[in-house]
Structures are given as C-alpha cells and as structure tokens.
Design an enzyme around this catalytic site. Structure first.
Site, PDB file in Angstrom:
ATOM      1  N   SER A  76       0.838  -1.179   0.000  1.00  0.00           N
ATOM      2  CA  SER A  76       0.000   0.000   0.000  1.00  0.00           C
ATOM      3  C   SER A  76       0.881   1.239   0.000  1.00  0.00           C
ATOM      4  CB  SER A  76      -0.886  -0.021   1.245  1.00  0.00           C
ATOM      5  OG  SER A  76      -1.796   1.032   1.197  1.00  0.00           O
ATOM      6  N   ARG A  97       2.755 -12.666   4.851  1.00  0.00           N
ATOM      7  CA  ARG A  97       1.681 -12.599   3.855  1.00  0.00           C
ATOM      8  C   ARG A  97       2.213 -12.823   2.445  1.00  0.00           C
ATOM      9  NH1 ARG A  97      -3.072  -8.055   3.459  1.00  0.00           N
ATOM     10  NH2 ARG A  97      -3.700  -8.997   5.438  1.00  0.00           N
TER      11      ARG A  97
END
Length: 475
Positions: free
Chosen positions: A397, A439
RNA sequence: GGUGCGGUGGCCGAGCGGUUGAAGGCACACGACUUGAAAUCGUGCAGGCUCGCAAGAGUCUCGGGGGUUCGAAUCCCUCCCGCACCGCCA
C-alpha cells in the site's frame, strides 16, 4: 493534521474531503470553537499588553516604595502602605481579567484540538470517488512467464495444467508452519514458522531490504516498535486507529508512560525527525526498515481466520520518503516507490495488479493511495468442485500524504532559494510497503508450487536460502 | 532498584527575580578583501499564534503542568524525560 488557516479560508474543501472519504467529523463545530478561541485570545493579548506596560511604568516605583517601607515607621509607614496598595490595585485588577480570558481559552482548546486531529486530508482531485473497496480502480496488471506462468486474475489450472494447492495445504505438506503451537503460545491468529518456512520468510525480508538499500539508495534503519503515544498521533495512526494498536499499559503499574506497539515501521521511520527542522540540502530522506508489526485486527473477527493472511504479528520491510513541500515532487516519488515494488515483485515472478484506491477507501492521512495486490490462487470463493477460484490479496500500500503527517510531527525544513523569506515549511512524506511477510509467502508458495508438490524458489531468494532452488515435497 | 546531576535558540553553551527572547561560540545567509578559494573582517539570523493588503504591531514559548510575586528562564510544588555511577541482568 490539516492546516487550520486553510480550514478557515476554505472550509468547503475539507467538508467535501471528509464526505468523500466517508469520515464523519463536525467541521462547523471546529470552526465555531476556533472563532471563539481566537476572539478570547485577542482580548487576552491586549489586556496583557496593558499589564506589561504598567509593569514597566510602575514596577520600579513600587520596588522603591517597598524598600522605603522597610525602614519607615509610624505615620510615614502608613502613608507608604496606602500608596503601595493604590499602585497595586490596577495590575491586580488586570490580572484577574487576564485569568478569566485564559480560562475561556483553556476550556475551548481540548475539544478544538481533538476535532482538528480528526479532520482528514482531502483526497486529491484525480482520486476516483467511491464508497469503499468496491469503488477501487485497477490500473494495470503484470504476469510472469514460464516456468511458473500464472496470469494475474486468471486460472492457475489452465496455465499450469494442474490444480493448485492453497498456501494452507502447502505449508502443512511442506512443514513450514506450526499453527497449533502458535495458537497455544499466543492465541488466535498466531503461528510459528518452522525450518524452511522461517528461512523463506527471512529470505524475503533480507532480499527486500537489500534491494532497497543497494539498488535504490535507501538508508537502512532499525527503529523502535515500542513507542510513545506522541509518535502514534504524530504519524496519524491515532486517534482513528487506536483500536488497532496494542497498548503496553505501564502507567497501570505505576511506571512513567504507556507505550504502544507499532503496526508498521512507518511510525518509527517518520517519528525519527519529530520536532526537527531539517537541513533542506539533506532532502529527500529515503529510509528503509525491517520491523515486526503488531495489529489487533479489531473488527476483523471471523475474516481470514485461517492461514497466514491476517495475523497479529508479522515482519515488514517498509520504505519512506521525506521530501520538500512540492506536489509535483511528491507525485513523482509516489510513482517511483510503486515502481520499486513492481520491480521487486517481477523479480520474484509474482502476478499482481495495481489498484487505485477510491476516496472511500483512503485513510484520514492520505491524499492518494495505490494498493498492490498479488494474485493468490488459493484465495476466493469456491468453485463447484469445492476448490478456491483464486483472488487478489493486498500485499502493498503506497500512500502520498503531502504535509499532513509532517505537520502533526512538526517536521520542517528551512526554505532557501529565490522567492522564499527563509521561513520554515512542513515536509512532505510518503510511504510504501516493500515486502510484508509471511503474507507475501502466500503468493510465493502458491504461484511457485510444482506438480510434484514442491515449491520452486525464485532466483533472487536463493542466496538467502543457503543456495537451494526448491522446497522439496516432503516424505 | 539505589544515589547524584541535568533539561535554555538549527547545534553547543552562559544566565539563577525586573534593563534577557535570552551573552558567547559554531553553523547558515549576504557583503568586503582575494585572480579564485581558504583565512580574515562587517552585517544579519529562534519559533508559534493573533491582527494587518503590506510595512509592521501585539502576544506566547528557556522539558510539561501548577503556584509565589506588581513582575519568573531565574524561587516553590509536581509530573515527564535524559545523563552518570552503583546493583541486577540478556
């Protein structure tokens, strides 16, 4: 923090911004409080100016009189005392009036400050309007070619000729993660990386860290993950994200200060220069850190409960840029920081897409945000045969904050050059993930799995894995 | 955990009741000297807020808060933070 002057001059810009971001904050109340507070301050200041003038005029006289008083006796003494009392009357009256105004200001300030902290930075005009993640817009995709060609958003089965296992199945069969013991130790959403699982995790972090330092000139830093509240407020995570942070409650045991565990290395990197006036020549500052991140995941109960996707503790390589207050420069850095990640993901041969976040999906502190999502064949809804169809999962992000964060952090530089008056200016800041693991292990394992159940290790990670080129299918 | 010391401008550091928003130094900017540079000399240089088109004016700030006083960087209380030594310890 937004600029209070701008708020006064153009409140509609902030009303609209908050509405677009779907953030509820009472801007009119803030304006009203500000007006009241300023009025009280103006009155208080003119009273104080008068007081200071009196002090200068009468002070020495009073000093002289009280000196005489000590030596005087009888009638003389009474006369001096009367004179002194008279002289004191005026400043004393002023003092009372000033204190009254002070109380007015003090009563208004906390509510105003709390409101100001909640007013979000308006989104940039070119950010698409939308209510939430469904309004986000795909910018572009990238997909790797052979040997592990899987199209972003496409079918693993069609591309590779066999049904993919999910990362949960893979870590189980390859012995990379021990969830049971993780949960025993630390509760739900906890895990233990074991053996090659831990090595792969470390490889990703090491590679990403060195990638930013060696290839792109970012300065590697180690920063605290246990920080004071000011750092959380300054970086803009509080008050909005208070629920997401773990609190280490030191005051409850009588110690000095409560501490918070950071949810990203951004807090430490940005907090580094809090309350500093930076040398303009030192900008832009480019920092990279690897840090453990802690997130309570409050409000996410029941979502992504299985596997490595949504967990309370993980490690992340984070990049941050602090640059001059110039929109064009901020925008340019945003693109560059996205480019670094694309380069990294391509070197790892992972399919991904760039997502332009819409206004409703932005946080309070960013003017613009682009997410990068990796394609995860083991995610998503199940097809009729009960196998997942695959889905994108957010792995990165990239935020552009302009001066919002630096204003809160009180992080400035002295402006030189023509046209400037040598005043101080708040810096701009940006941040982007470089790699968050475990992740990122999800796409890494799922994309690079082989028909025999082994997992191929992409070239750049091999040096960090003791040179091995695959995680062998066990037993 | 114990004891001691300390928190002043971009940095270092003096000041310890009014004349101090603050000496001095460094850094920085401009000017002079110089073929250029260094060195030297001169001048300037804290930040915030309010009012003002501006020039400018006012006010606040010497870790935070409270108090004493006509007046506080200076005195008192309290909290926070830092440093040093000792103890304990990875």
């Amino acid at each position: 923090m937004i600029d209070l002057k701008q708020l006064r001059e153009n409140p509609d810009r902030f009303r609209t911004g908050a509405r677009l971001k779907r953030i509820d904050v009472d801007i009119d109340r803030a304006l009203e409080l500000d007006a009241q507070r300023r009025a009280a301050m103006t009155e208080q200041e003119s009273l104080r100016a008068e007081q200071k003038k009196l002090e200068k005029e009468l002070g020495p006289q009073m000093g002289r009189l009280s000196g005489q008083l000590k030596k005087a006796e009888g009638d003389e003494r009474a006369k001096l005392e009367a004179e002194l009392t008279e002289l004191r009357a005026k400043p004393t009256a002023l003092k009372t009036a000033i204190q009254a105004k002070e109380e007015v200001v003090a009563a208004l300030t906390p509510e105003l400050e709390a409101l100001l902290l909640q007013i979000p930075l308006p989104p940039d005009a070119d950010v698409p309007e939308g209510a939430g993640s469904e309004g986000n817009v795909e910018l572009r995709t990238w997909s790797p070619s052979a040997p592990d060609a899987v199209p972003a958003g496409g079918s693993f089965q069609d591309a590779r000729g066999f049904a993919p296992k999910t990362h949960l199945e893979l870590v189980e069969s390859l012995g990379l993660v021990d969830f049971e013991r993780g949960v025993k130790l630390a509760g739900t959403r906890s895990y233990v990386l074991t053996g090659l699982g831990m090595r792969l995790h470390q490889a990703v972090l090491q590679y990403a860290m060195n990638f930013m330092a060696d290839r792109h000139g970012f300065q590697p830093m180690s920063v605290p993950v246990l920080v004071r509240e000011e750092a959380m407020i300054g970086t803009g995570f509080f008050p909005a994200g208070r629920d997401q942070a773990y609190l280490v409650s030191e005051q409850a045991r009588g110690a000095g200060q409560d501490m918070y565990l950071t949810g990203t290395g951004e807090v430490g990197l940005m907090g580094l220069h809090q309350d500093e006036i930076l040398d303009e020549a030192s900008l832009p500052l480019k920092y990279v850190t690897v840090s453990t991140c802690f997130r309570r995941e409050a409000g996410a109960a029941g979502r992504d409960t299985a596997g490595l996707y949504r967990i309370h503790q993980f490690d992340k390589v984070e990049q941050v840029v602090i640059c001059k207050a110039d929109e064009a420069e901020s925008r340019a850095w945003h693109q560059k920081m996205l480019g670094y990640v694309e380069e990294l993901l391509q070197s790892l041969e992972l399919p991904y897409r760039l997502l332009q976040c819409c206004t409703g999906d932005l946080g309070p502190k960013n003017a613009d945000m682009v997410d990068i999502e990796c394609w995860m064949p083991g995610r998503g809804e199940l097809d009729p045969s009960g196998r997942p169809r695959g889905d994108y999962g957010e792995t990165h992000s990239a935020s552009r904050l302009y001066d919002f964060q630096c204003r809160r952090l009180n992080m400035r530089y002295r402006e030189s050059g023509s046209g400037s008056k040598g005043g101080t200016v708040f810096c701009h800041s940006l941040n982007n993930t470089v790699a968050a693991s475990p992740r990122l292990l999800i796409p890494l394992l799922e994309i690079h799995q082989q028909p025999d159940g082994s997992v191929r290790i992409p070239d750049p990670l091999r040096p960090w894995m003791g040179g091995i080129d695959r995680i062998p299918a066990s037993r």
